[in-house]
Design an enzyme around this catalytic site. Structure first.
Site, PDB file in Angstrom:
ATOM      1  N   LYS A  40       0.830  -1.221   0.000  1.00 49.59           N
ATOM      2  CA  LYS A  40       0.000   0.000   0.000  1.00 49.59           C
ATOM      3  C   LYS A  40       0.859   1.263   0.000  1.00 49.59           C
ATOM      4  O   LYS A  40       0.540   2.226  -0.670  1.00 49.59           O
ATOM      5  CB  LYS A  40      -0.925   0.058   1.233  1.00 49.59           C
ATOM      6  N   ARG A  99       0.650  -8.834  13.462  1.00 52.90           N
ATOM      7  CA  ARG A  99       0.012  -7.877  12.537  1.00 52.90           C
ATOM      8  C   ARG A  99      -0.953  -8.580  11.593  1.00 52.90           C
ATOM      9  O   ARG A  99      -2.017  -8.048  11.277  1.00 52.90           O
ATOM     10  CB  ARG A  99       1.091  -7.140  11.730  1.00 52.90           C
ATOM     11  N   ARG A 121      11.503  -5.809   2.849  1.00 49.77           N
ATOM     12  CA  ARG A 121      11.199  -4.371   2.791  1.00 49.77           C
ATOM     13  C   ARG A 121      12.215  -3.546   3.589  1.00 49.77           C
ATOM     14  O   ARG A 121      12.608  -3.919   4.689  1.00 49.77           O
ATOM     15  CB  ARG A 121       9.794  -4.143   3.356  1.00 49.77           C
ATOM     16  N   ARG A 141      12.035  -2.068   9.337  1.00 43.57           N
ATOM     17  CA  ARG A 141      11.166  -1.598  10.415  1.00 43.57           C
ATOM     18  C   ARG A 141      11.107  -2.631  11.532  1.00 43.57           C
ATOM     19  O   ARG A 141      11.100  -3.832  11.277  1.00 43.57           O
ATOM     20  CB  ARG A 141       9.743  -1.385   9.879  1.00 43.57           C
ATOM     21  N   ARG A 145      -8.666   1.115  10.193  1.00 41.92           N
ATOM     22  CA  ARG A 145      -8.182  -0.258  10.310  1.00 41.92           C
ATOM     23  C   ARG A 145      -9.148  -1.128  11.105  1.00 41.92           C
ATOM     24  O   ARG A 145      -8.902  -2.315  11.264  1.00 41.92           O
ATOM     25  CB  ARG A 145      -6.848  -0.238  11.031  1.00 41.92           C
TER      26      ARG A 145
HETATM   27  P1  AMP Z   1       1.514   0.608   9.141  1.00 45.44           P
HETATM   28  O1  AMP Z   1       2.732   1.331   8.726  1.00 45.44           O
HETATM   29  O2  AMP Z   1       0.256   1.191   8.538  1.00 45.44           O
HETATM   30  O3  AMP Z   1       1.617  -0.874   8.936  1.00 45.44           O
HETATM   31  O4  AMP Z   1       1.351   0.847  10.724  1.00 45.44           O
HETATM   32  C1  AMP Z   1       2.354   0.440  11.637  1.00 45.44           C
HETATM   33  C2  AMP Z   1       1.731   0.194  12.997  1.00 45.44           C
HETATM   34  O5  AMP Z   1       1.148   1.413  13.496  1.00 45.44           O
HETATM   35  C3  AMP Z   1       0.614  -0.827  13.035  1.00 45.44           C
HETATM   36  O6  AMP Z   1       1.097  -2.155  13.128  1.00 45.44           O
HETATM   37  C4  AMP Z   1      -0.136  -0.390  14.296  1.00 45.44           C
HETATM   38  O7  AMP Z   1       0.580  -0.780  15.466  1.00 45.44           O
HETATM   39  C5  AMP Z   1      -0.047   1.124  14.209  1.00 45.44           C
HETATM   40  N1  AMP Z   1      -1.186   1.680  13.453  1.00 45.44           N
HETATM   41  C6  AMP Z   1      -1.111   2.429  12.310  1.00 45.44           C
HETATM   42  N2  AMP Z   1      -2.320   2.812  11.910  1.00 45.44           N
HETATM   43  C7  AMP Z   1      -3.202   2.290  12.792  1.00 45.44           C
HETATM   44  C8  AMP Z   1      -4.625   2.325  12.894  1.00 45.44           C
HETATM   45  N3  AMP Z   1      -5.378   2.977  12.004  1.00 45.44           N
HETATM   46  N4  AMP Z   1      -5.189   1.667  13.941  1.00 45.44           N
HETATM   47  C9  AMP Z   1      -4.448   1.019  14.864  1.00 45.44           C
HETATM   48  N5  AMP Z   1      -3.119   0.933  14.806  1.00 45.44           N
HETATM   49  C10 AMP Z   1      -2.481   1.571  13.784  1.00 45.44           C
END
Ligand code: AMP
Length: 262
Positions: free
Chosen positions: A56, A218, A174, A207, A135
């Site tokens: 994404k 996740r 990644r 990361r 989410r």
């Molecule tokens: P991402 O980069 O979008 O995969 O987000 C990294 C981490 O941030 C996720 O694994 C969650 O711990 C947290 N996170 C990001 N966006 C959200 C969301 N909308 N709701 C809950 N946790 C989030």
């Protein structure tokens, strides 16, 4: 660009400087130095859905180049907060970072407060592209109310679809730029110089939440909490599912064709 400063139909704005995301990354009190890059006659307001690691973030970068929207990633806000000193962080944000390190979803209330502080980004005349938010169904309902109360309508929700084993392969390779957050993959989108960002020259890192034990958590969070959003947006007639197989460019072309056909 035409004489009114609007983008012409076939024009991309790749040549223009990148968006300034200060207001999104740092919160409500901060302003963008460059809001928005160009007047856009019909701003796009898009949500990207899909399991973590499906690509994404990469598609968001490519789409934003083309559409002139700003890339609003909630994950990037939390990662930016990780760089703050302890006394700069609210207790809710410190707590959120613990969830993030484990790969768990941050509680809805914290996420919604954080997005609520950045309402001007959702109201931006340049449109937006949301990546990683909403989410959960509770977040989607809250976003729906928020947008409705400001008379803002979503354009589309792109749902990226890929078998889980391929997603895990993508996540393990990644790498992300420590400074500008550009995303690479050691096999499919390598930087020109190993471990170095093409855009800003800073170091590329894996990361913390791309480590295997966090990835498992996740994926479970995605299945239990995020997958139901597919039906949520299908019911609202906004969902466009895109097969996320192939190179980033191929997936992007597929997305673009689907967006035009919708
Ligand atoms: P991402 O980069 O979008 O995969 O987000 C990294 C981490 O941030 C996720 O694994 C969650 O711990 C947290 N996170 C990001 N966006 C959200 C969301 N909308 N709701 C809950 N946790 C989030």
């Amino acid at each position: 660009m035409n004489k009114n400063g609007l983008l012409t139909q076939n024009e991309t704005i790749a040549a223009l400087p990148k968006h300034d995301r200060t207001a999104w990354l740092k919160g409500g009190k901060h302003s963008c130095l460059m809001p928005p890059r160009a007047q856009i006659s019909k701003p796009s307001r898009i949500i990207l859905l899909g399991a973590p690691g499906v690509g994404k973030g990469t598609q968001a970068e490519l789409l934003c180049e083309r559409l002139g929207t700003c890339h609003l990633s909630t994950g990037d806000v939390f990662r930016a907060a990780k760089c703050c000193s302890d006394n700069e962080l609210s207790p809710a944000m410190k707590n959120a970072l613990d969830y993030m390190r484990r790969g768990d979803l941050v509680p809805d209330e914290t996420v919604l407060n954080m997005v609520g502080e950045r309402l001007k980004c959702l109201n931006c005349s340049g449109g937006f592209l949301l990546d990683g938010f909403p989410r959960t169904v509770a977040q989607a309902k809250a976003l729906e109310q928020l947008l409705e109360s400001h008379g803002v309508k979503l354009t589309s929700v792109f749902n990226y679809d890929l078998p889980i084993e391929k997603i895990v392969a993508r996540i393990s390779g990644r790498r992300t730029c420590a400074s500008c957050k550009a995303v690479y993959h050691v096999a499919t989108r390598p930087p020109k110089i190993a471990d170095t960002c093409d855009q800003c020259g800073d170091k590329l890192l894996q990361r913390e939440d791309d480590r295997p034990e966090a990835v498992k958590v996740r994926m479970e969070a995605y299945e239990n909490s995020t997958r139901p959003l597919i039906e949520f947006y299908q019911q609202r007639g906004l969902l466009i599912t895109i097969e996320a197989e192939g190179s980033p460019e191929e997936i992007y072309q597929r997305t673009w064709r689907a967006a035009k056909a919708s």
